[in-house]
Scaffold this active site. Structure first.
Site, short mmCIF file in Angstrom:
data_model
loop_
_atom_site.label_atom_id
_atom_site.label_comp_id
_atom_site.label_asym_id
_atom_site.label_seq_id
_atom_site.Cartn_x
_atom_site.Cartn_y
_atom_site.Cartn_z
N TRP A 45 5.50 -4.99 0.17
CA TRP A 45 6.07 -4.59 -1.45
C TRP A 45 6.99 -3.54 -1.60
O TRP A 45 8.17 -3.58 -2.24
CB TRP A 45 4.79 -4.35 -2.34
CG TRP A 45 4.05 -5.45 -2.40
CD1 TRP A 45 2.82 -5.64 -2.16
CD2 TRP A 45 4.44 -6.85 -3.04
NE1 TRP A 45 2.45 -7.02 -2.46
CE2 TRP A 45 3.54 -7.81 -2.87
CE3 TRP A 45 5.64 -7.23 -3.66
CZ2 TRP A 45 3.37 -9.14 -3.42
CZ3 TRP A 45 5.67 -8.55 -4.18
CH2 TRP A 45 4.64 -9.51 -4.02
N LYS A 58 -3.17 -7.45 -12.30
CA LYS A 58 -4.33 -6.90 -11.32
C LYS A 58 -5.25 -6.00 -12.18
O LYS A 58 -6.37 -6.24 -12.02
CB LYS A 58 -3.49 -6.20 -10.30
CG LYS A 58 -2.76 -7.09 -9.61
CD LYS A 58 -2.04 -6.28 -8.35
CE LYS A 58 -0.80 -7.33 -7.89
NZ LYS A 58 -1.21 -8.36 -7.18
N ASP A 88 5.77 2.14 -8.07
CA ASP A 88 5.18 0.79 -8.32
C ASP A 88 3.86 0.86 -8.35
O ASP A 88 3.17 1.16 -7.19
CB ASP A 88 5.79 -0.18 -7.28
CG ASP A 88 5.01 -1.48 -7.51
OD1 ASP A 88 4.27 -1.69 -8.22
OD2 ASP A 88 5.32 -2.48 -6.60
#
Length: 360
Positions: free
Chosen positions: A102, A195, A171
Site C-alpha cells: 500500500w 475496515k 494512510d
C-alpha cells in the site's frame, strides 16, 4: 441465524449491534417516514448526521481545535493521488516510508504528480517496519507519508516519527481507532472506511484546517480538499448511507469505552492467535517480524501449500470466511478488526490447535 466467523480484510466485519440498529432504521429514520438513503443531503436530518459524525471522530481521536473531518469518495486509492496534488507544490518533494504494497501504491501515484523521495524502506524479503532512526527526511519535503498498517504484510508502526515542522501524513485505512495514538502529531490522516469505520463508499480525511492554504489553483474542483472544507463535505451529494453507518460505528466505539477499551480487546484477540503460532513448534509460522506485528492483520503460513489448502477447506466447512492471504502473496491471514469479536478469534485458535493435532 448463525453468523460467520468473518476475518475478511475489507470490506470487513461490522459490529452486530450496528447492523441491527441500521436494520431497525432502514425504512424509517427517526420517525421521518423515510430511510436516511431517501432524504436530501441538504435536509436538517442528514446535516445533523453529517455534523455529529465529524464531532464523534474528532472526539475519539482526541484531537485539539484546528482539525476538520472531510467525507470523500474513491477510497484510499484516490487519496494516493489527491494528497500530492494538493500538498506537493513546486520546489517540494513528497517523502515516503516504503513498508509494503500500500505504501508502494501511494508512492507510484505521487510520482505522477511531482518529485518523490524514499525516506526509509523495509528490507527486501523481511516483513517489518523500518526503525524511526532510519527515516531521513529532506529539508524541502512537502510532507512525510507513512502507511500505519500494511494489511498484506501484517506489519504496523509501533510508534511514529517526530517530523518537526514538516507535515506528517498517514494512510490509516486499516487501523484507525484500533489503538490510542497521539493523532495531533499528524497534519493529515486518511482512511477508507471499510475496515474499522463502516462499509465501503466513504473515505475519511482528518486534517489541520490551515494545511490547504497553498494548494495549486489548477486542481479540479472535486480533487481539491478546500472544496470539501468550505462546504462541510456537502459540495455535491455525499455517500449518505455510508456516512450514517460510520456514525453508528463511532457511537459503538464510544459505548465500548472508547479507543482505549477497543485497543485492549484488540490486543487480547491477537495475543490469542500469535501465541498459537509462536508455540506451534514450527507447524505455523508468523510472517511479520515480531517487533512489527499488526494487531489488525495476522499473517502466517504452514509448512506446505498443500497443508494451507487443507486448512482453508476445513475452515470454510466450519463457517470461517476470509482466511486466505492476499492474492499477491498467498499463505494465510486473519484480519481482526475492531468489530471481530473475541469469540471468533477463540474459535480460530481452537481450529488451529485441532488442525495441528491432526496434521502435525
Amino acid at each position: 441465524m448463525t453468523r460467520a466467523y468473518n476475518f475478511n480484510a475489507g470490506p470487513a466485519a461490522l459490529p452486530l449491534e450496528v447492523l441491527q440498529k441500521a436494520q431497525e432504521e432502514i425504512v424509517d429514520f427517526k420517525g421521518i417516514g423515510m430511510s436516511i438513503m431517501e432524504v436530501s443531503h441538504r435536509s436538517k436530518e442528514y446535516e445533523a448526521v453529517n455534523d455529529e459524525t465529524q464531532q464523534l471522530l474528532l472526539e475519539l481521536l482526541e484531537l485539539p481545535a484546528g482539525y476538520k473531518v472531510l467525507f470523500l469518495q474513491g477510497g484510499a486509492s484516490t487519496q494516493f493521488a489527491m494528497l500530492p496534488m494538493n500538498l506537493l507544490t513546486a520546489g517540494k518533494v513528497g517523502s515516503y516510508v516504503m513498508t509494503g504494497s500500500w505504501a508502494e501504491k501511494a508512492i507510484q501515484e505521487a510520482k505522477l504528480i511531482g518529485e518523490t523521495h524514499i525516506a526509509a524502506s523495509s528490507k527486501e524479503g523481511v516483513l517489518h517496519i523500518p526503525a524511526l532512526s532510519e527515516i531521513e527526511i529532506p529539508e524541502n519535503a512537502a510532507y512525510l507519508h507513512v502507511t500505519s498498517n500494511e494489511t498484506i504484510a501484517g506489519t504496523q508502526y509501533q510508534e511514529f516519527p517526530d517530523t518537526g515542522s514538516i507535515p506528517l501524513v498517514s494512510d490509516m485505512s486499516s487501523d484507525i481507532l484500533s489503538r490510542r495514538i497521539d493523532a495531533s502529531k499528524f497534519s493529515l490522516i486518511y482512511a477508507g472506511a471499510q475496515k474499522n469505520l463502516g462499509p465501503s463508499g466513504v473515505t475519511i480525511v482528518v486534517a489541520k484546517e490551515d494545511l490547504f492554504n497553498n494548494a495549486p489553483k489548477t486542481i479540479p474542483t472535486m480533487l481539491r480538499y478546500s472544496t470539501y472544507l468550505k462546504n462541510n463535505s456537502l459540495y455535491n451529494t455525499p455517500p449518505v448511507y455510508s456516512i450514517y453507518m460510520v456514525n453508528l460505528v463511532l457511537k459503538w466505539v464510544k459505548e465500548q469505552g472508547g479507543v482505549a477499551a477497543v485497543e485492549k480487546a484488540n490486543r487480547e484477540k491477537t495475543d490469542l492467535i500469535y501465541n498459537v503460532l509462536d508455540n506451534s513448534g514450527g507447524f505455523y509460522e508468523g510472517l511479520a517480524q515480531k517487533d512489527s506485528r499488526s494487531i489488525m492483520n495476522v499473517t502466517f503460513k504452514l509448512q506446505t501449500e498443500e497443508l494451507e489448502k487443507e486448512f482453508l477447506a476445513l475452515a470454510k466447512k466450519n463457517g470461517f470466511v476470509g482466511l486466505g492471504g492476499h492474492r499477491s502473496v498467498g499463505h494465510l491471514r486473519a484480519s481482526t478488526y475492531n468489530a471481530v469479536p473475541y469469540a471468533s478469534c477463540k474459535a480460530l485458535v481452537d481450529l488451529l490447535d485441532e488442525f495441528k493435532r491432526t496434521h502435525g
